[in-house]
Scaffold this motif. Structure first.
Motif, mmCIF file in Angstrom:
data_model
loop_
_atom_site.group_PDB
_atom_site.id
_atom_site.type_symbol
_atom_site.label_atom_id
_atom_site.label_comp_id
_atom_site.label_asym_id
_atom_site.label_seq_id
_atom_site.Cartn_x
_atom_site.Cartn_y
_atom_site.Cartn_z
ATOM 1 N N SER A 1 0.837 -1.197 0.000
ATOM 2 C CA SER A 1 0.000 0.000 0.000
ATOM 3 C C SER A 1 0.870 1.245 0.000
ATOM 4 O O SER A 1 1.666 1.458 0.914
ATOM 5 C CB SER A 1 -0.921 0.023 1.223
ATOM 6 N N LEU A 2 0.693 2.050 -1.036
ATOM 7 C CA LEU A 2 1.362 3.347 -1.149
ATOM 8 C C LEU A 2 0.320 4.455 -1.197
ATOM 9 O O LEU A 2 0.587 5.559 -1.675
ATOM 10 C CB LEU A 2 2.226 3.376 -2.421
ATOM 11 N N ALA A 3 -0.842 4.166 -0.677
ATOM 12 C CA ALA A 3 -1.957 5.115 -0.719
ATOM 13 C C ALA A 3 -1.663 6.346 0.129
ATOM 14 O O ALA A 3 -0.936 6.286 1.122
ATOM 15 C CB ALA A 3 -3.238 4.442 -0.228
ATOM 16 N N GLY A 4 -2.240 7.472 -0.277
ATOM 17 C CA GLY A 4 -2.166 8.679 0.529
ATOM 18 C C GLY A 4 -0.785 9.290 0.637
ATOM 19 O O GLY A 4 -0.447 9.892 1.658
ATOM 20 N N ASN A 5 0.026 9.170 -0.410
ATOM 21 C CA ASN A 5 1.325 9.816 -0.446
ATOM 22 C C ASN A 5 1.284 10.994 -1.431
ATOM 23 O O ASN A 5 0.208 11.456 -1.808
ATOM 24 C CB ASN A 5 2.410 8.809 -0.833
ATOM 25 N N ASP A 6 2.451 11.450 -1.844
ATOM 26 C CA ASP A 6 2.547 12.549 -2.809
ATOM 27 C C ASP A 6 3.185 12.073 -4.103
ATOM 28 O O ASP A 6 3.849 12.839 -4.809
ATOM 29 C CB ASP A 6 3.378 13.711 -2.226
ATOM 30 N N ILE A 7 2.987 10.814 -4.442
ATOM 31 C CA ILE A 7 3.636 10.224 -5.607
ATOM 32 C C ILE A 7 3.056 10.804 -6.893
ATOM 33 O O ILE A 7 1.852 10.730 -7.145
ATOM 34 C CB ILE A 7 3.472 8.696 -5.591
ATOM 35 N N SER A 8 3.945 11.372 -7.694
ATOM 36 C CA SER A 8 3.527 11.930 -8.980
ATOM 37 C C SER A 8 4.192 11.211 -10.144
ATOM 38 O O SER A 8 3.842 11.453 -11.306
ATOM 39 C CB SER A 8 3.875 13.422 -9.053
ATOM 40 N N GLU A 9 5.131 10.323 -9.817
ATOM 41 C CA GLU A 9 5.881 9.636 -10.865
ATOM 42 C C GLU A 9 6.259 8.233 -10.416
ATOM 43 O O GLU A 9 6.658 8.025 -9.268
ATOM 44 C CB GLU A 9 7.148 10.431 -11.196
ATOM 45 N N LEU A 10 6.103 7.288 -11.315
ATOM 46 C CA LEU A 10 6.504 5.910 -11.056
ATOM 47 C C LEU A 10 7.669 5.562 -11.969
ATOM 48 O O LEU A 10 7.578 5.717 -13.190
ATOM 49 C CB LEU A 10 5.344 4.948 -11.310
ATOM 50 N N GLU A 11 8.749 5.116 -11.374
ATOM 51 C CA GLU A 11 9.904 4.722 -12.174
ATOM 52 C C GLU A 11 9.554 3.508 -13.015
ATOM 53 O O GLU A 11 8.814 2.619 -12.585
ATOM 54 C CB GLU A 11 11.081 4.403 -11.251
ATOM 55 N N ALA A 12 10.077 3.472 -14.242
ATOM 56 C CA ALA A 12 9.819 2.336 -15.128
ATOM 57 C C ALA A 12 10.222 1.033 -14.440
ATOM 58 O O ALA A 12 11.310 0.928 -13.870
ATOM 59 C CB ALA A 12 10.585 2.508 -16.439
ATOM 60 N N GLU A 13 9.331 0.067 -14.475
ATOM 61 C CA GLU A 13 9.545 -1.248 -13.867
ATOM 62 C C GLU A 13 9.866 -1.152 -12.380
ATOM 63 O O GLU A 13 10.655 -1.936 -11.840
ATOM 64 C CB GLU A 13 10.660 -2.003 -14.607
ATOM 65 N N ALA A 14 9.250 -0.204 -11.702
ATOM 66 C CA ALA A 14 9.480 -0.027 -10.262
ATOM 67 C C ALA A 14 9.067 -1.246 -9.460
ATOM 68 O O ALA A 14 9.627 -1.509 -8.390
ATOM 69 C CB ALA A 14 8.709 1.201 -9.767
ATOM 70 N N PHE A 15 8.095 -1.996 -9.976
ATOM 71 C CA PHE A 15 7.580 -3.148 -9.229
ATOM 72 C C PHE A 15 7.935 -4.484 -9.897
ATOM 73 O O PHE A 15 7.373 -5.519 -9.558
ATOM 74 C CB PHE A 15 6.055 -3.034 -9.107
ATOM 75 N N ALA A 16 8.881 -4.445 -10.806
ATOM 76 C CA ALA A 16 9.193 -5.624 -11.614
ATOM 77 C C ALA A 16 9.740 -6.781 -10.777
ATOM 78 O O ALA A 16 9.557 -7.946 -11.150
ATOM 79 C CB ALA A 16 10.186 -5.252 -12.711
ATOM 80 N N THR A 17 10.404 -6.480 -9.685
ATOM 81 C CA THR A 17 11.011 -7.552 -8.881
ATOM 82 C C THR A 17 10.050 -8.170 -7.880
ATOM 83 O O THR A 17 10.415 -9.120 -7.184
ATOM 84 C CB THR A 17 12.227 -7.005 -8.122
ATOM 85 N N LEU A 18 8.848 -7.637 -7.787
ATOM 86 C CA LEU A 18 7.873 -8.134 -6.811
ATOM 87 C C LEU A 18 7.069 -9.265 -7.455
ATOM 88 O O LEU A 18 5.923 -9.095 -7.871
ATOM 89 C CB LEU A 18 6.967 -6.999 -6.348
ATOM 90 N N GLY A 19 7.671 -10.422 -7.493
ATOM 91 C CA GLY A 19 7.097 -11.540 -8.223
ATOM 92 C C GLY A 19 5.855 -12.153 -7.627
ATOM 93 O O GLY A 19 5.185 -12.944 -8.278
ATOM 94 N N ALA A 20 5.518 -11.808 -6.371
ATOM 95 C CA ALA A 20 4.336 -12.396 -5.734
ATOM 96 C C ALA A 20 3.245 -11.363 -5.489
ATOM 97 O O ALA A 20 2.241 -11.667 -4.834
ATOM 98 C CB ALA A 20 4.737 -13.048 -4.413
ATOM 99 N N LEU A 21 3.413 -10.154 -5.995
ATOM 100 C CA LEU A 21 2.496 -9.061 -5.676
ATOM 101 C C LEU A 21 1.083 -9.353 -6.177
ATOM 102 O O LEU A 21 0.855 -9.599 -7.354
ATOM 103 C CB LEU A 21 3.007 -7.756 -6.292
ATOM 104 N N GLY A 22 0.130 -9.308 -5.240
ATOM 105 C CA GLY A 22 -1.261 -9.551 -5.589
ATOM 106 C C GLY A 22 -2.135 -8.322 -5.486
ATOM 107 O O GLY A 22 -3.193 -8.254 -6.101
ATOM 108 N N LEU A 23 -1.705 -7.306 -4.682
ATOM 109 C CA LEU A 23 -2.488 -6.085 -4.524
ATOM 110 C C LEU A 23 -1.541 -4.912 -4.390
ATOM 111 O O LEU A 23 -0.659 -4.886 -3.529
ATOM 112 C CB LEU A 23 -3.384 -6.167 -3.287
ATOM 113 N N LEU A 24 -1.736 -3.908 -5.246
ATOM 114 C CA LEU A 24 -0.960 -2.675 -5.219
ATOM 115 C C LEU A 24 -1.916 -1.495 -5.159
ATOM 116 O O LEU A 24 -2.744 -1.308 -6.045
ATOM 117 C CB LEU A 24 -0.073 -2.562 -6.459
ATOM 118 N N SER A 25 -1.810 -0.717 -4.077
ATOM 119 C CA SER A 25 -2.679 0.447 -3.916
ATOM 120 C C SER A 25 -1.880 1.731 -4.090
ATOM 121 O O SER A 25 -0.912 1.973 -3.380
ATOM 122 C CB SER A 25 -3.343 0.444 -2.532
ATOM 123 N N LEU A 26 -2.315 2.536 -5.062
ATOM 124 C CA LEU A 26 -1.753 3.863 -5.303
ATOM 125 C C LEU A 26 -2.847 4.922 -5.163
ATOM 126 O O LEU A 26 -2.745 6.011 -5.727
ATOM 127 C CB LEU A 26 -1.118 3.917 -6.695
#
Length: 391
Positions: free
Chosen positions: A265-290
């Motif tokens: 969960s990255l909800a409720g931050n000030d994120i305005s940019e996501l780096e390319a393939e920022a989550f590529a190494t998270l091979g088991a990720l089932g839920l991503l909250s932005l």
């Protein structure tokens, strides 16, 4: 049994026995007050007026000879263990295993904690400091609850001796940083709650030894960035919340070594940019909250790198700029079977002004109309064949 005074008078003995919460046996001493032992833990309570524990003994009896006073303390090993099972002023629902000292406005920890305590509740007090060695010898302690205090510092081995601890709750305190040795003796920890503190940054060494950790809550702090490798030792982590911080971007280097992470969960931050393939190494990720960030555009490569089957994305409450680029990104996402934007119907446009407040899914077909129209004029066949790829 004790004999009589030389003058032949029989002394008046008053034997007082208390078996709970401590064992005290007292003989009256004429002309003196007696304070029972075992009540020193009251010194940790908020200051309040108190009266002498016992009234002064009767004096003025005309005796000039030495008054005999004998104090006899008789306690079996069994009763002694009962006395140590519940320190004053706490309660013990399960004798010796669960010690509840919550909500007592304590200024310091109670003394004489039982060695066999399994769960120690210290939440909702006024603890500001944990002395070194506080938990030494509590080998059976598995759950330690310290939320809603005013702890500011955990340095100097404050958590030493907790090698078998599995759950630690430090939420709702005033911690501004974690010392490098924070995790030195917490190798068995499974759940750590550091939410609602004042953390502005994380030292990679402070979490390095939490190799067994499964759940980490860092939500509602003041984290502005994540240093590369900050989660380097958390190989078994499967649940991580960074919600409600001040993060402005997400870099893959900070998330590179959590192969088992399932919920992020990255909800409720000030994120305005996501780096390319920022989550590529998270091979088991089932839920991503932005949810609730400052995303105006969506970098397709940032989420396309997620390769876990059935991954759900939450993207609502961002100030989306509804243009052809955004439509193209979501169009590509729609063709990825392993990713699903579950709140697509809640995504609304902030710009351009003519679309402000509109639901993205309702205007998606209009976003690339300006690009398709000239091609249709030039070649209807080309337009009909290739417009989906362009938009």
């Amino acid at each position: 049994m004790f004999g009589h005074p030389a003058n032949g008078e029989t002394p008046e003995w008053h034997l007082l026995v208390f078996f709970s919460p401590s064992i005290i046996v007292l003989a009256r001493v004429p002309g003196r007050g007696v304070r029972p032992e075992g009540l020193s833990s009251h010194e940790c309570l908020m200051p309040s007026s108190s009266q002498p524990f016992m009234e002064q003994g009767r004096g003025g009896c005309g005796h000039t000879s030495l008054t005999m006073a004998i104090v006899i303390v008789v306690a079996s090993v069994f009763l002694t263990s009962l006395a140590a099972a519940c320190p004053i002023p706490c309660t013990c629902p399960i004798s010796g295993s669960v010690v509840d000292c919550g909500g007592l406005h304590l200024l310091c920890l109670p003394s004489r904690l039982p060695d066999g305590v399994w769960l120690l509740e210290l939440s909702h007090n006024n603890l500001s400091h944990l002395p070194v060695g506080t938990f030494q010898g509590l080998w059976g302690l598995r759950v330690l609850l310290l939320s809603h205090n005013i702890l500011r510092d955990l340095s100097g081995g404050a958590l030493g001796g907790l090698s078998f601890l599995e759950q630690l709750d430090l939420s709702h305190n005033q911690l501004a940083y974690l010392p490098p040795d924070f995790s030195a003796t917490l190798g068995s920890l499974l759940r750590l709650d550091l939410s609602h503190n004042l953390l502005t940054s994380l030292d990679p060494s402070s979490l390095w030894r939490l190799g067994s950790l499964e759940q980490l809550d860092l939500s509602h702090n003041q984290l502005a960035e994540l240093i590369a490798g900050v989660f380097g030792g958390l190989f078994r982590l499967h649940w991580l919340s960074l919600a409600g911080n001040q993060l402005q971007r997400v870099e893959g280097a900070a998330l590179a070594v959590m192969p088992g992470l399932e919920v992020l969960s990255l909800a409720g931050n000030d994120i305005s940019e996501l780096e390319a393939e920022a989550f590529a190494t998270l091979g088991a990720l089932g839920l991503l909250s932005l949810v609730g960030n400052r995303l105006q555009h969506l970098e397709f490569k940032a989420v396309a790198g997620i390769r876990t089957a059935g991954t759900r994305l939450l993207l609502a409450d961002n100030p989306w700029t509804c243009d052809c680029d955004l439509q193209r990104a979501f169009g590509k996402l729609g063709h990825l079977r392993h990713l699903r934007v579950v709140d697509l119907g809640n995504l609304t446009c902030t710009g351009p002004e003519r679309l402000s407040g509109a639901v993205l899914s309702g205007v998606e077909a209009q976003l690339c109309a300006w690009l398709r129209l000239p091609l249709c004029w030039a070649s209807r066949a080309l337009c009909c064949s290739w417009w989906l790829w362009l938009c």
